[in-house]
Design a protein around this motif. Sequence first.
Motif, mmCIF file in Angstrom:
data_model
loop_
_atom_site.group_PDB
_atom_site.id
_atom_site.type_symbol
_atom_site.label_atom_id
_atom_site.label_comp_id
_atom_site.label_asym_id
_atom_site.label_seq_id
_atom_site.Cartn_x
_atom_site.Cartn_y
_atom_site.Cartn_z
ATOM 1 N N GLU A 4 -22.994 9.718 9.159
ATOM 2 C CA GLU A 4 -22.617 10.177 7.832
ATOM 3 C C GLU A 4 -21.291 10.969 7.913
ATOM 4 O OE1 GLU A 4 -25.046 12.581 4.468
ATOM 5 O OE2 GLU A 4 -26.042 12.107 6.359
ATOM 6 N N ILE A 5 -20.448 10.808 6.916
ATOM 7 C CA ILE A 5 -19.175 11.553 6.938
ATOM 8 C C ILE A 5 -19.307 12.813 6.069
ATOM 9 C CG2 ILE A 5 -16.693 11.463 6.495
ATOM 10 C CD1 ILE A 5 -16.856 8.413 6.752
ATOM 11 N N TYR A 6 -19.091 13.956 6.677
ATOM 12 C CA TYR A 6 -19.136 15.231 5.936
ATOM 13 C C TYR A 6 -17.737 15.563 5.423
ATOM 14 C CZ TYR A 6 -23.957 16.216 7.127
ATOM 15 O OH TYR A 6 -25.316 16.167 7.203
ATOM 16 N N ASP A 7 -17.677 16.323 4.337
ATOM 17 C CA ASP A 7 -16.359 16.727 3.820
ATOM 18 C C ASP A 7 -15.674 17.684 4.791
ATOM 19 O OD1 ASP A 7 -16.623 15.324 1.418
ATOM 20 O OD2 ASP A 7 -17.800 16.963 0.538
ATOM 21 N N LEU A 8 -16.452 18.664 5.261
ATOM 22 C CA LEU A 8 -15.868 19.702 6.116
ATOM 23 C C LEU A 8 -16.875 20.080 7.199
ATOM 24 C CD1 LEU A 8 -13.623 21.761 6.696
ATOM 25 C CD2 LEU A 8 -14.582 23.233 4.928
ATOM 26 N N THR A 9 -16.439 19.951 8.429
ATOM 27 C CA THR A 9 -17.301 20.348 9.550
ATOM 28 C C THR A 9 -16.648 21.511 10.273
ATOM 29 O OG1 THR A 9 -18.324 18.193 9.818
ATOM 30 C CG2 THR A 9 -18.279 19.581 11.763
ATOM 31 N N ILE A 10 -17.469 22.541 10.549
ATOM 32 C CA ILE A 10 -16.968 23.741 11.211
ATOM 33 C C ILE A 10 -17.417 23.705 12.664
ATOM 34 C CG2 ILE A 10 -16.830 26.268 11.086
ATOM 35 C CD1 ILE A 10 -16.216 24.964 8.374
ATOM 36 N N ILE A 11 -16.494 23.860 13.567
ATOM 37 C CA ILE A 11 -16.873 23.967 14.990
ATOM 38 C C ILE A 11 -16.937 25.452 15.319
ATOM 39 C CG2 ILE A 11 -16.381 23.244 17.351
ATOM 40 C CD1 ILE A 11 -14.412 21.187 16.229
ATOM 41 N N GLY A 12 -18.147 25.947 15.593
ATOM 42 C CA GLY A 12 -18.320 27.372 15.903
ATOM 43 C C GLY A 12 -19.025 28.089 14.765
ATOM 44 N N GLY A 13 -20.184 28.641 15.062
ATOM 45 C CA GLY A 13 -20.990 29.319 14.038
ATOM 46 C C GLY A 13 -20.996 30.812 14.214
ATOM 47 N N GLY A 14 -19.861 31.388 14.580
ATOM 48 C CA GLY A 14 -19.734 32.847 14.604
ATOM 49 C C GLY A 14 -19.556 33.338 13.170
ATOM 50 N N PRO A 15 -19.249 34.629 12.966
ATOM 51 C CA PRO A 15 -19.111 35.138 11.599
ATOM 52 C C PRO A 15 -18.075 34.365 10.785
ATOM 53 C CG PRO A 15 -18.185 36.683 13.206
ATOM 54 C CD PRO A 15 -18.949 35.650 13.976
ATOM 55 N N VAL A 16 -17.007 33.966 11.461
ATOM 56 C CA VAL A 16 -15.925 33.260 10.755
ATOM 57 C C VAL A 16 -16.382 31.857 10.359
ATOM 58 C CG1 VAL A 16 -13.581 32.375 11.048
ATOM 59 C CG2 VAL A 16 -14.170 34.657 11.897
ATOM 60 N N ILE A 115 -11.750 24.707 13.057
ATOM 61 C CA ILE A 115 -12.126 25.156 14.399
ATOM 62 C C ILE A 115 -12.270 26.678 14.348
ATOM 63 C CG2 ILE A 115 -11.485 25.200 16.842
ATOM 64 C CD1 ILE A 115 -9.669 22.771 16.277
ATOM 65 N N ALA A 116 -13.491 27.155 14.573
ATOM 66 C CA ALA A 116 -13.754 28.607 14.564
ATOM 67 C C ALA A 116 -14.492 28.955 15.857
ATOM 68 C CB ALA A 116 -14.567 28.989 13.326
#
Length: 342
Positions: A4-16, A115-116
Amino acid sequence: MREEIYDLTIIGGGPVGIFAVYYGGLRGMRMKVIDSLPHLGGQLNALYPEKFIYDVPGFPKVAAADLVEALEEQAMQFHPTVCLEEKVLDLKTNPLGPVELTTDKSLHLARSVIIACGVGAFVPRKLDVQSVQKLEGRGVHYFVHNKKLFRDKKIMIVGGGDSALDWALELIPIASEVTVIHKLDRWQAHEDTVKKLLASSARVMQRSEVLEVHGEKHVEAVTVINNETGEQSAFDIDHLLLNIGFLTNLGPIRNWGLEIQGNAIAVNSQMETNLPHVYAAGDIVTYPGKLKLIATGTGEAAIAANNAKSALDPNAKFFPGHSSQRYESQKPSVTPVQTDAQ
Ligand code: FAD
């Protein structure tokens, strides 16, 4: 099966990363977050969950773990997909297709990425001393996950920076004895923290290093050497807390074709990297005036997520509007704060 294609994927689940998930959700994007750790929260949960933070807007004092919980509550109202214990190994942009993220478990596709990754994969610096490794988790610690473990125990803390001294001050009221040893004759912590330590009940030894750790099944004692005089002393100890810093490594991120300066990703004022549809925010980025703080990192997350939205949808404005007004029409699932005036 096609990913599935997501609109926005965040790498890193820290506070940011968590706050980026919130902002992406607020802008109506389908969100995913991927983190290599078994929990969200980044450094706050991994390194200092029980420490208090004093410089987050609106929180005069908040325990790191509580701040993460509040950030999660805020982000999860948009039902993002959360992938834990998954390390992103490769990132590839395609001129006509989605960004491809390869992890140690699967392939993820995203129309845009933030990238976070904080300081990258971080590992605590270790002591090159016999039997330290053998006793890791059996009296030798690098993090404090649960202060109760140290109640009425004899603790030796190694290090001269803020982490070591802050932990010494937090553990003094619950431990039976706290000893701080530091190999230098000058401290690397805040002046005020040093003053508090020196005025406390802790035994403080500078120019001293761990020579040997004793114990078969658990730490029992530590021999310390004064590196100036060569004098050795042995101490009965229940726990040894090593706070001598971290080795950080961008690891695979260096090979993703990003512009790297030092140990950080270069971004412009829109938090864009040199790769299309790839943004970055938080401790991992650098630009003139960068401050590595939660307050600034979460601000960067908002900038990155709103730019990602307007880049994907030319009809969408960059400015998200004021959340106070959006929520009046969106009926959020969080409970509004009650005030006396209501
Ligand atoms: P991080 O919190 O580092 O999170 C990054 C996440 O990315 C991690 O969970 C990591 O597992 C994940 N990751 C990395 N690489 C990958 C990969 N390849 N694949 C998948 N996941 C990956 N700041 C303040 O503002 N106030 C304070 O009082 C304060 N006190 C602090 C006290 C201590 C002891 C420390 C160590 C830091 C403190 N900080 C403080 C700094 C603050 O914690 C950081 O600025 C903040 O955590 C940065 O958030 P981040 O989301 O950018 O990165």
